[in-house]
Structure formats: C-alpha cells, structure tokens
Design an enzyme around this catalytic site. Structure first.
Site, short mmCIF file in Angstrom:
data_model
loop_
_atom_site.label_atom_id
_atom_site.label_comp_id
_atom_site.label_asym_id
_atom_site.label_seq_id
_atom_site.Cartn_x
_atom_site.Cartn_y
_atom_site.Cartn_z
N HIS A 13 119.10 2.56 -59.40
CA HIS A 13 118.23 1.28 -58.94
C HIS A 13 117.25 1.71 -58.04
O HIS A 13 117.23 2.22 -56.93
CB HIS A 13 119.23 0.53 -58.07
CG HIS A 13 118.55 -0.77 -57.82
ND1 HIS A 13 119.35 -1.82 -58.06
CD2 HIS A 13 117.57 -1.03 -57.19
CE1 HIS A 13 118.70 -2.92 -57.53
NE2 HIS A 13 117.43 -2.68 -56.82
N HIS A 15 112.71 0.95 -56.98
CA HIS A 15 111.53 0.04 -57.14
C HIS A 15 110.32 1.30 -56.85
O HIS A 15 110.04 1.85 -55.67
CB HIS A 15 111.49 -0.81 -56.10
CG HIS A 15 112.52 -1.93 -56.04
ND1 HIS A 15 112.35 -2.94 -56.72
CD2 HIS A 15 113.79 -1.78 -55.63
CE1 HIS A 15 113.65 -3.67 -56.66
NE2 HIS A 15 114.38 -2.89 -56.03
N ASN A 41 110.43 -5.65 -61.02
CA ASN A 41 110.02 -6.89 -60.17
C ASN A 41 108.55 -6.52 -59.82
O ASN A 41 108.50 -6.57 -58.44
CB ASN A 41 110.93 -7.09 -59.01
CG ASN A 41 111.23 -6.07 -58.22
OD1 ASN A 41 111.09 -4.97 -58.46
ND2 ASN A 41 111.30 -6.35 -56.72
N LYS A 101 117.45 -6.74 -66.02
CA LYS A 101 117.86 -7.14 -64.49
C LYS A 101 117.84 -8.63 -64.18
O LYS A 101 116.84 -9.28 -64.65
CB LYS A 101 116.84 -6.30 -63.60
CG LYS A 101 117.03 -6.70 -62.00
CD LYS A 101 118.22 -6.15 -61.53
CE LYS A 101 118.39 -6.68 -59.95
NZ LYS A 101 117.47 -5.78 -59.26
N HIS A 138 121.38 -8.70 -59.20
CA HIS A 138 120.97 -8.95 -58.09
C HIS A 138 121.94 -9.99 -57.52
O HIS A 138 121.70 -11.48 -57.77
CB HIS A 138 119.66 -9.23 -57.60
CG HIS A 138 119.42 -9.53 -56.23
ND1 HIS A 138 118.70 -8.67 -55.38
CD2 HIS A 138 119.87 -10.34 -55.18
CE1 HIS A 138 118.68 -9.06 -54.07
NE2 HIS A 138 119.23 -10.09 -53.96
N HIS A 176 123.58 -2.86 -55.63
CA HIS A 176 123.29 -2.79 -54.01
C HIS A 176 124.51 -3.77 -53.39
O HIS A 176 124.24 -4.52 -52.76
CB HIS A 176 122.12 -3.19 -53.58
CG HIS A 176 121.33 -4.36 -54.21
ND1 HIS A 176 121.78 -5.64 -54.33
CD2 HIS A 176 120.07 -4.31 -54.75
CE1 HIS A 176 120.99 -6.30 -55.00
NE2 HIS A 176 119.93 -5.62 -55.17
N ASP A 248 117.97 1.71 -54.02
CA ASP A 248 117.07 0.54 -53.87
C ASP A 248 116.03 0.84 -53.14
O ASP A 248 115.54 0.10 -52.32
CB ASP A 248 118.05 -0.53 -53.31
CG ASP A 248 117.41 -1.88 -53.41
OD1 ASP A 248 116.59 -2.24 -54.17
OD2 ASP A 248 117.90 -2.98 -52.74
N HIS A 252 107.49 -0.87 -48.62
CA HIS A 252 106.63 -2.04 -48.48
C HIS A 252 105.66 -1.42 -47.48
O HIS A 252 105.88 -0.27 -46.49
CB HIS A 252 107.24 -3.09 -47.82
CG HIS A 252 108.00 -3.97 -48.68
ND1 HIS A 252 107.39 -4.88 -49.57
CD2 HIS A 252 109.30 -3.85 -48.89
CE1 HIS A 252 108.49 -5.42 -50.20
NE2 HIS A 252 109.57 -4.81 -50.07
N ALA A 264 111.48 -7.61 -47.08
CA ALA A 264 112.62 -7.24 -47.51
C ALA A 264 112.42 -5.94 -48.42
O ALA A 264 111.95 -5.90 -49.50
CB ALA A 264 113.61 -8.11 -48.12
#
Ligand code: DOR
Ligand code: ZN
Length: 347
Positions: A13, A15, A41, A101, A138, A176, A248, A252, A264
């Site tokens: 998992h 990003h 996402n 997902k 999620h 997660h 996860d 950012h 988040a």
C-alpha cells in the site's frame, strides 16, 4: 551487532503521487521494495486500464538508477462510477491492473471522487469475486456523528460486512488497520487480510497530541490509542499470515502539513523497513520479521515470494539520517522514522 537476512520485502500500500513528487519519492520505494501496490488516488483518480498503464510507465521511469532489479509496481483502480467492469477485467487479463481500491468519499486525501455506499457497487464486486480480483478497502466511516477514533469499527459494521455478505467469495484487504476492530474483522473472515503501517505499529495518539501538536503524525485513519497500537503490533509480530506491511507512505508538501488544516498522510517509504525492524527487535521477534515484510503478502495475493534477499543490520547509532527530502521543484517533505533509521543499515 544484530543481523538478519530475509526475502526481499513488498509494500502492499503506497502513494507515489505524480510529476515532481513522484520523481522525488518513487526511488525510495523502488530501492527498498520488490512489489509496490500503488494507490490510485491521484487527481483525477486512476479509474481506467489506460490510465493505470500510463501511470505505471511514469512510475517505472521515475524509479531511478538504484531501483531494485525486481521492483514491480502493481496498479490499483479507484472504485467509482467511472470504473467500467469490462475495462477492469481486460486490464487484469492484460496484467496491467492488479486490484481495486474503495475510498469512502471524504474519508481522506483525494477521496472526494470515492463512493457513498460500498454495496452500491455490487455489480463490480460480483465481477471481482468471480475473477478473484482483490478489493482493497479504506475502512473508515464518514458519519460526522461517529467519533473519529471509532470510525474504522463503524465502517466495518455498516458497510464492509453487508457487502461481504451480499457478495460471497470476495478477496478483501482491510487497509492500514488501526484498531482491534479491524484485526477482529479479518480474523472472522476466511481468506481476508489486513495491511498495517509502520506508524500505526509504533505510534499512539499521545504522540500526536501530548507534546505539541504533531501534524507529521496526522494520517487517516488516525493513529489511535496505546491499546490499539499494542494490539496491532502483537498481530504483526504473531506470525499470523493474514497480516502484512502496507506502508501507506503518503507524501505531502511540508507547507500542506504545517498549516491551518494539515493534510492527512505520512511519508515513511525511506525508513519504513528500519522502523518495523526496530519494533520487532525491541520485542525479540526478529524471527517473525520475514513473515510480516516478505511472506504473508505474496501468500495472500497468490504471488511468488521474492528470490532476492536483503540483510538488515543493527549497529551503534550513526549520525541521524535526513528528515527532509526536497523535490525537483523545491518542495520539502518530512520523512517518518529517522530514529530507527539511525540504528539500522540495509543491504
Ligand atoms: O493519511 C492518509 N493519506 N490516508 C489515506 O488514506 C490517503 C493518504 C494520502 O493519499 O495522502
Ligand atoms: Zn493510503
């Protein structure tokens, strides 16, 4: 000195974003992990095989010169009204798409395009069950009347349980997992699995709130109580094959974290393995590390264990490693786990 050799780990998992952020963060994942199950996402979300194919090419191009030879991105599609069953099936057949997902709309970063009801996608779920396509969930209620620390349990009861009852045979990963409710849900469903992050394994909500507010530890689902953290760690170190790492890792810009409303997401890819290794070391459980990092995930997803290995070595602390990475366009991102990274080297 402590040293352990394990099959190469996978990240179930992650990003990776796009553009300059992708270029900055992808090499950390590609250096450390064999498979990387990449979350869809983006804005707009990855909902078609063509989008997944093109994103996959951008990831491989960004992986950098030190990428593992066996680094392989596995692509997820984002479940919403734009997902077309025939396109999903064709994408899986072609080896481009690996999983789907589901994000509850509004639950987390870039979930605005997500769903309001999982069972609303029953036709897609039935096609997925039939074709054995993994559903990644999620699991977090968006009901404003439910306390933020109780939203995983609420989603599992109100959304995931009815969907699983209505569509038998789904292969589900509760992503997660942040509470015992998630662990228990997985245990109660044959063939289900749960990914657990390095930060949910090692932090609790006092770490976020007790000594000055820590936006760097803000993620969704939120890091929960000490009891929940300890239950997650016990499950990860138990040897139970239903549980495996999903970092996860979610970068950012620092300017979006240290601001009025922090985004988040925790960027942990550079030191994720060190954080998990240190936890297992502290609990005399290094003999279970390979299961959690490298064996349980492939087993759940029906993939081979890596042929390559890595060696993790714990020595006297070195100088603290970097806590910030800067993208090509000058954006700083904070890295989680530097304390553990100072103790371990990985080759
Ligand atoms: O904290 C999170 N950040 N949780 C998610 O589910 C998404 C992620 C992100 O994309 O930033
Ligand atoms: Zn995520």
């Amino acid at each position: 000195m402590t040293s352990i050799r394990i099959a190469a780990p996978d990240d179930w998992h992650v990003h990776l974003r796009d553009d300059d952020m992708l270029s900055a963060v992808a090499p950390f994942t590609a250096d450390a992990f064999r498979y990387a199950l990449v979350m869809p996402n983006l804005v707009p979300p990855i909902t078609t095989t063509a989008m997944a194919q093109s994103y996959r090419e951008r990831i491989i191009a960004a992986a950098g010169p030190n990428a593992r030879a066996d680094f392989t991105p596995l692509m997820g599609l984002y479940l919403n009204d734009d997902l077309v069953i025939d396109d999903l099936l064709a994408g899986v057949d072609a080896g481009v798409v690996f999983a789907v997902k589901y994000y509850p709309a509004g639950a987390t970063t870039n979930s605005e395009a997500g769903g309001s009801s999982l069972i609303g996608y029953q036709a897609v779920l039935e096609a997925m069950a039939e074709a054995a396509i993994p559903l990644l969930v999620h699991a977090e209620s968006t009901d404003p009347d439910i306390d933020i620390f109780d939203r995983e349990a609420a989603f599992l009861e109100a959304q995931l349980a009815p969907a699983c009852d209505a569509v038998p045979g789904l292969t589900v990963t509760v992503e997660h997992i942040s509470t015992r409710a998630g662990l228990e849900f997985v245990a109660a469903h044959e063939g289900f699995a749960g990914s657990i992050t390095p930060h949910h394994l090692t932090c609790d909500r006092s770490d976020i709130l007790a000594n000055g507010l820590r936006p760097d530890l803000y993620c969704k689902p939120v890091i929960n109580s000490r009891e929940e953290r300890d239950a997650l760690a016990a499950a990860a170190m138990s040897g139970d094959p239903s549980f495996f790492i999903g970092t996860d890792s979610a970068p950012h810009p620092l300017s979006h974290k240290e601001t009025g409303r922090a985004k988040a997401g925790i960027f942990n890819a550079p030191y994720a393995l060190e954080v998990v290794a240190e936890l297992f070391h502290q609990h005399d459980s290094l003999d279970r590390l390979e299961g959690f990092l490298s064996l349980n995930g492939p087993r759940h997803y029906g993939l081979p264990v890596a042929e390559s290995t890595i060696t993790l070595t714990r020595e006297e602390p070195t100088d603290p490693p970097p806590e910030i990475v800067t993208t090509g366009d000058g954006v700083d991102v904070r890295i989680f786990g530097a304390d553990a990274a100072a103790l371990w080297t990985i080759s």
